[in-house]
Write an enzyme that holds these catalytic residues in place. Sequence first.
Site, mmCIF file in Angstrom:
data_model
loop_
_atom_site.group_PDB
_atom_site.id
_atom_site.type_symbol
_atom_site.label_atom_id
_atom_site.label_comp_id
_atom_site.label_asym_id
_atom_site.label_seq_id
_atom_site.Cartn_x
_atom_site.Cartn_y
_atom_site.Cartn_z
ATOM 1 N N CYS A 114 -6.983 -4.505 55.332
ATOM 2 C CA CYS A 114 -6.716 -3.504 54.288
ATOM 3 C C CYS A 114 -5.619 -2.514 54.684
ATOM 4 O O CYS A 114 -5.057 -1.829 53.834
ATOM 5 C CB CYS A 114 -7.996 -2.766 53.922
ATOM 6 S SG CYS A 114 -9.210 -3.841 53.172
ATOM 7 N N HIS A 252 -5.337 3.816 50.134
ATOM 8 C CA HIS A 252 -5.959 2.502 49.980
ATOM 9 C C HIS A 252 -7.155 2.669 49.047
ATOM 10 O O HIS A 252 -7.899 3.648 49.128
ATOM 11 C CB HIS A 252 -6.402 1.979 51.353
ATOM 12 C CG HIS A 252 -7.245 0.746 51.261
ATOM 13 N ND1 HIS A 252 -6.865 -0.352 50.532
ATOM 14 C CD2 HIS A 252 -8.465 0.438 51.787
ATOM 15 C CE1 HIS A 252 -7.804 -1.274 50.616
ATOM 16 N NE2 HIS A 252 -8.795 -0.816 51.371
ATOM 17 N N ASN A 282 -11.119 -3.308 45.405
ATOM 18 C CA ASN A 282 -10.406 -3.269 46.676
ATOM 19 C C ASN A 282 -9.566 -4.543 46.798
ATOM 20 O O ASN A 282 -10.100 -5.623 46.998
ATOM 21 C CB ASN A 282 -11.427 -3.174 47.819
ATOM 22 C CG ASN A 282 -10.766 -3.112 49.188
ATOM 23 O OD1 ASN A 282 -9.569 -3.352 49.320
ATOM 24 N ND2 ASN A 282 -11.554 -2.802 50.206
HETATM 25 O O1 UT7 Z 1 -11.140 -1.700 52.626
HETATM 26 C C1 UT7 Z 1 -11.812 -1.803 53.817
HETATM 27 C C2 UT7 Z 1 -12.832 -0.923 53.942
HETATM 28 N N1 UT7 Z 1 -14.018 -1.149 53.185
HETATM 29 C C3 UT7 Z 1 -14.636 -0.065 52.819
HETATM 30 O O2 UT7 Z 1 -14.087 1.004 52.961
HETATM 31 C C4 UT7 Z 1 -16.043 -0.129 52.333
HETATM 32 C C5 UT7 Z 1 -16.827 0.973 52.969
HETATM 33 N N2 UT7 Z 1 -18.216 0.998 52.583
HETATM 34 C C6 UT7 Z 1 -18.599 1.336 51.328
HETATM 35 O O3 UT7 Z 1 -17.772 1.552 50.462
HETATM 36 C C7 UT7 Z 1 -20.077 1.472 51.046
HETATM 37 O O4 UT7 Z 1 -20.791 1.478 52.265
HETATM 38 C C8 UT7 Z 1 -20.633 0.365 50.113
HETATM 39 C C9 UT7 Z 1 -20.074 0.553 48.717
HETATM 40 C C10 UT7 Z 1 -20.249 -1.001 50.655
HETATM 41 C C11 UT7 Z 1 -22.154 0.447 50.052
HETATM 42 O O5 UT7 Z 1 -22.546 1.730 49.597
HETATM 43 P P1 UT7 Z 1 -23.730 2.507 50.347
HETATM 44 O O6 UT7 Z 1 -23.923 3.766 49.610
HETATM 45 O O7 UT7 Z 1 -23.334 2.588 51.803
HETATM 46 O O8 UT7 Z 1 -24.962 1.560 50.089
HETATM 47 P P2 UT7 Z 1 -25.919 0.868 51.166
HETATM 48 O O9 UT7 Z 1 -25.200 -0.203 51.906
HETATM 49 O O10 UT7 Z 1 -26.583 1.946 51.956
HETATM 50 O O11 UT7 Z 1 -27.003 0.202 50.231
HETATM 51 C C12 UT7 Z 1 -27.908 0.991 49.480
HETATM 52 C C13 UT7 Z 1 -28.823 0.086 48.704
HETATM 53 C C14 UT7 Z 1 -29.489 -1.000 49.569
HETATM 54 O O12 UT7 Z 1 -30.799 -1.177 49.101
HETATM 55 P P3 UT7 Z 1 -32.054 -0.521 49.893
HETATM 56 O O13 UT7 Z 1 -31.988 -1.101 51.268
HETATM 57 O O14 UT7 Z 1 -31.794 0.966 49.868
HETATM 58 O O15 UT7 Z 1 -33.219 -0.942 49.080
HETATM 59 C C15 UT7 Z 1 -28.699 -2.241 49.256
HETATM 60 O O16 UT7 Z 1 -29.444 -3.417 49.410
HETATM 61 O O17 UT7 Z 1 -28.084 -0.624 47.701
HETATM 62 C C16 UT7 Z 1 -28.365 -2.031 47.801
HETATM 63 N N3 UT7 Z 1 -27.177 -2.769 47.362
HETATM 64 C C17 UT7 Z 1 -26.945 -3.077 46.081
HETATM 65 N N4 UT7 Z 1 -27.656 -2.879 44.948
HETATM 66 C C18 UT7 Z 1 -27.100 -3.313 43.793
HETATM 67 C C19 UT7 Z 1 -26.152 -3.186 48.120
HETATM 68 N N5 UT7 Z 1 -25.230 -3.789 47.348
HETATM 69 C C20 UT7 Z 1 -25.690 -3.741 46.078
HETATM 70 C C21 UT7 Z 1 -25.191 -4.175 44.837
HETATM 71 N N6 UT7 Z 1 -25.914 -3.942 43.730
HETATM 72 N N7 UT7 Z 1 -23.996 -4.792 44.724
#
Ligand code: UT7
Length: 325
Positions: A114, A252, A282
Amino acid sequence: MVVRSLMIGCGSCLPRQSVSNHELAQRVDTSDDWIVQRTGIRSRHIVGEGETTSELALGAAQQALAHAGIPASRVDLIVLATTTPDHTFPATAVKVQARLGITTGFAFDVQAVCSGFIYALAVADNFLRLGQARTALVIGADTFSRILDWEDRTTCVLFGDGAGAVVLEAADGQAGTVADRGVLSTHLHSDGRHYDALWVDGGPSATQTTGHVRMNGQEVFRHAVSRLSETAAEALAVNGVDPSQLDWLVPHQANLRIIEATARKLHLPLERAVISVDHHGNTSAASIPLALTEAVTDGRIKRGDLILMEAMGGGFTWGSALVRW
Ligand code: UT7
């Protein structure tokens, strides 16, 4: 006299098909609400059958050359940032070179995920400032949809496909100050200790497969907010620029929350950040030149504007560039 790389044109190319969160929710266990709240993404473009990274890159390059008003024959360097090349080798850049009808100069790919566009920009800028090339195409092009695990909702909702390009031309700077137009400075970083926080679990040497994107989202998020504000501050400090002097932040586009946090740390109102993550997702190396082209085309970014670009991605790699458009 300081040689500067002027940005004399930009262009972009997106796949025809746009896929909404609602459509994705029919394929995987997710919802529009979750995706919008956690990322700000509402839709993304996805390549169709037969559409390739090189075609998107070519479209963006042609548009950038037309915008710059120069023929392809003037280009003597192509640096193409991609993580999703058409083939393992040769470089996708040489395919674009041939399709543009260029038979002189040199072309190669850069791989920094990225952060790819910032890396490619820094590489091209250095070639121009050393006098080893005069006119460069810097392209960011990716088709992440080809390496996503469409069963993994934690990654497949985040990415989109596309390409963006800028044309750089060497010119004499006025005095080597921030009053100059063009690339004022670039800043690159990497820390390979985070290799497997965001990676693809396949590759020619390791598995002889293409593999799929795997990510520890929270770890990436945490590092992104810190590293991006550090490198943004570094670009401003090196040039003696106060955030209030910036016209635009072109970040980005990974996650709206990351963009908001970076703008906040810079004390920059969010209105001065170019945001396209809502309709592009992204797009990895393509995201900065896609956002830049959108803002130049709709008249937000004007000649003479001071722009800060920053990105962070797999590796980890991260970096920034201060540019006067
Ligand atoms: O370009 C390169 C760099 N990439 C990035 O910058 C990405 C950086 N990371 C992020 O943007 C975020 O961490 C994410 C958008 C990937 C995830 O957001 P988050 O607020 O960190 O969510 P999380 O991983 O803590 O997940 C929270 C909950 C989980 O459920 P439980 O364990 O709380 O029950 C996940 O299983 O959301 C669940 N979950 C989803 N639910 C619905 C994860 N993905 C999804 C989904 N739809 N697509």
